[in-house]
Enzyme design. Structure first.
Site, short mmCIF file in Angstrom:
data_model
loop_
_atom_site.label_atom_id
_atom_site.label_comp_id
_atom_site.label_asym_id
_atom_site.label_seq_id
_atom_site.Cartn_x
_atom_site.Cartn_y
_atom_site.Cartn_z
N ALA A 1 -3.06 2.73 -17.57
CA ALA A 1 -4.29 3.35 -18.07
C ALA A 1 -4.76 2.74 -19.39
O ALA A 1 -5.24 3.45 -20.27
CB ALA A 1 -4.09 4.86 -18.23
N LYS B 1 -11.68 -2.30 -9.19
CA LYS B 1 -10.58 -3.16 -8.76
C LYS B 1 -10.79 -4.51 -9.42
O LYS B 1 -11.88 -5.10 -9.35
CB LYS B 1 -10.57 -3.33 -7.24
CG LYS B 1 -9.35 -4.10 -6.73
CD LYS B 1 -8.07 -3.33 -6.97
CE LYS B 1 -6.85 -4.12 -6.48
NZ LYS B 1 -5.61 -3.37 -6.66
N SER C 1 -7.75 -0.80 -11.56
CA SER C 1 -6.53 -1.18 -10.85
C SER C 1 -6.55 -2.67 -10.60
O SER C 1 -7.54 -3.20 -10.08
CB SER C 1 -6.42 -0.41 -9.52
OG SER C 1 -5.26 -0.76 -8.81
N GLY D 1 -8.78 6.65 -21.18
CA GLY D 1 -8.30 7.88 -21.76
C GLY D 1 -7.38 7.61 -22.94
O GLY D 1 -7.03 6.46 -23.23
N PRO D 2 -6.97 8.67 -23.65
CA PRO D 2 -6.10 8.51 -24.81
C PRO D 2 -4.69 8.09 -24.41
O PRO D 2 -4.32 8.17 -23.23
CB PRO D 2 -6.11 9.91 -25.44
CG PRO D 2 -6.37 10.82 -24.29
CD PRO D 2 -7.30 10.08 -23.38
#
Length: 372
Positions: free
Chosen positions: A355, A166, A236, A359-360
Site C-alpha cells: 500500500a 494494475k 497492484s 492511505g496512511p
C-alpha cells in the site's frame, strides 16, 4: 435524451487461475453479456511476488475466454478491458473474479434518483523500464485517471470512491535493457520495483483527485514521502504488462441501477470504523457483523493491506517485518482479510497487498459496492 448506462458487478469463485467455468455459465444463462465487460479484478492464489505467474496465467485465460464469448480478438480484449490480477490469497481469502459489466439501460430509463455506480476505464502508454517508479509514471497515471473519469461521466473528484490500477514491475531483463541504452532505473531490486511502481501509480491517482499538489511530487518522493498518499487508490504490480491499466469507480446521477459504492480509509489493519464508514455510504449498518439480509446486498469488497513500518499496531508489537520466511505483505493480506471476513461473513474479498502511498502507514482504503 442522453444514453443512460448501468453498471453490474458479478462475483465468481475460481478453483484455479484459469477456472472460468462459473463465468462461462453466467454467459450461457444470459446473466452476463461478454460484450459489456469493461474490467475484471481477480484474486489469484500465487505468492504475489515478482515471479507470481498465476497473474499472467489468469490474465491470458480471461482474455481468451472473453474473446471467445464476445467474438472479439484477444488483442482487442487486452486493449479495451482492464484485467487486474492481484496475487496472494493468504489466510482465508478465497480466489475469485469480480467482473464489471456496463450496459445501456432500456430506452426511456431515467437516471437514478440517487447517484448510482459509475465505471470508467483507461490505459496509459507502455512505460520504458527507466520510467517505472518515477515522475513519468505518476503523470501518465494522472492523465489516465482523468480520462477514465470522463469516460464514466464523473465530473467531480469528490464522486470518485476507488481507483484500481494494475502497473508493471522491473525484471532483470528489463533493467539490463535500460542499462544497454545508457539509462538507470528506480531500483535494481526487482521486488522493490513493485513498491516503486505501485507508489508512483498511487501518487498519480492522488494528483488526479487533488489529494496532492504537483509541486510536491518528483522521483525522490516515491516511497520516501509517506505523508503523500491517496485515500482512494489501490495499485497492484505485475510482470504481465508494461502499461498502467486504470479503473475508476464512483457514483453518478447520470447512471441507473441499484448499485452504489462507498469508501473509508483504514488507519491501521484492524480499523473497522473505516469499514463502517464505507458501509454507511451505501445504506448499510455495521455491527459486530452484517446481518444476513445486508450481506446479500454486498456485491464486492475491495481493500489494501500493509504492515506498519514501526512494527506496532496500536502500541502492540507485530513481527510481520521480522519474518524472514514469509514477506510482510503476505502477512498483511491475511490479517486484513481476516478482519474484513469477520465483518462481512465472507472470504471472497479483494484484499491487495503493498500500500505504498495508498492511505496512511499501515492502513489503506477500503471500498464496498452494494445494492442500496
Amino acid at each position: 435524451m442522453p444514453t443512460v448506462r448501468q453498471a453490474f458487478v458479478h462475483r465468481f469463485a475460481a478453483s484455479a487461475p484459469d477456472d472460468l467455468d462459473a463465468m462461462e455459465a453466467a454467459v450461457r444463462r444470459g446473466e452476463l453479456d461478454p460484450a459489456g465487460i469493461v474490467a475484471v479484478l481477480g484474486k489469484t492464489e500465487g505468492n504475489g511476488c515478482v515471479n507470481d505467474f498465476t497473474r499472467g496465467f489468469a490474465s491470458l485465460a480471461l482474455k481468451q475466454g472473453i474473446a471467445a464469448w464476445s467474438g472479439r480478438s484477444v488483442e482487442s480484449v487486452g486493449r479495451d478491458v482492464a484485467i487486474v490480477m492481484s496475487g496472494g490469497t493468504e489466510g482465508g481469502l478465497s480466489p475469485h473474479w469480480l467482473v464489471f459489466e456496463v450496459r445501456e439501460a432500456p430506452a426511456g430509463t431515467p437516471a437514478a434518483a440517487l447517484p448510482a455506480l459509475a465505471v470508467g476505464v483507461a490505459m496509459t502508454r507502455p512505460f520504458a523500464p527507466e520510467e517505472i517508479g518515477r515522475l513519468p509514471q505518476i503523470r501518465a497515471t494522472a492523465d489516465a485517471v482523468a480520462a477514465a473519469m470522463r469516460q464514466a461521466g464523473i465530473d467531480s473528484a469528490a464522486d470518485v470512491h476507488y481507483v484500481q490500477v494494475k502497473c508493471p514491475l522491473l525484471t532483470k531483463a528489463r533493467i539490463e535493457a535500460a542499462a544497454a541504452r545508457g539509462r538507470d532505473v528506480a531500483t535494481g531490486d526487482t521486488y522493490l520495483s513493485m513498491g516503486y511502481s505501485r507508489g508512483a501509480s498511487a501518487l498519480g491517482v492522488a494528483l488526479a483527485l487533488g489529494e496532492v499538489r504537483e509541486g510536491e511530487l518528483g522521483d525522490g518522493a516515491v516511497c520516501a514521502r509517506p505523508d503523500l498518499y491517496s485515500g482512494r487508490a489501490s495499485t497492484s504490480a505485475g510482470i504481465e504488462l508494461m502499461e498502467n491499466q486504470v479503473m475508476v469507480l464512483g457514483n453518478s446521477r447520470a447512471w441507473a441501477g441499484e448499485l452504489a459504492i462507498g469508501h473509508g480509509v483504514m488507519q491501521d489493519p484492524i480499523d473497522v470504523d473505516a469499514v463502517a464508514q464505507a458501509l454507511e455510504q451505501v445504506g448499510l449498518r455495521a455491527g459486530l457483523r452484517l446481518a444476513d439480509a445486508d450481506r446479500a446486498r454486498v456485491a464486492a469488497v475491495l481493500a489494501k493491506a500493509e504492515p506498519t513500518c514501526n512494527g506496532l499496531i496500536r502500541g502492540r508489537r507485530h513481527v510481520m517485518l521480522d519474518d524472514s520466511d514469509i514477506h510482510a505483505s503476505r502477512h498483511a493480506r491475511a490479517l486484513v482479510g481476516g478482519v474484513l471476513a469477520g465483518v462481512f461473513g465472507d472470504t471472497q474479498l479483494f484484499v491487495s497487498g503493498g500500500a505504498e502511498h495508498q492511505g496512511p502507514d499501515g492502513g489503506g482504503p477500503v471500498a464496498v459496492i452494494a445494492r442500496r
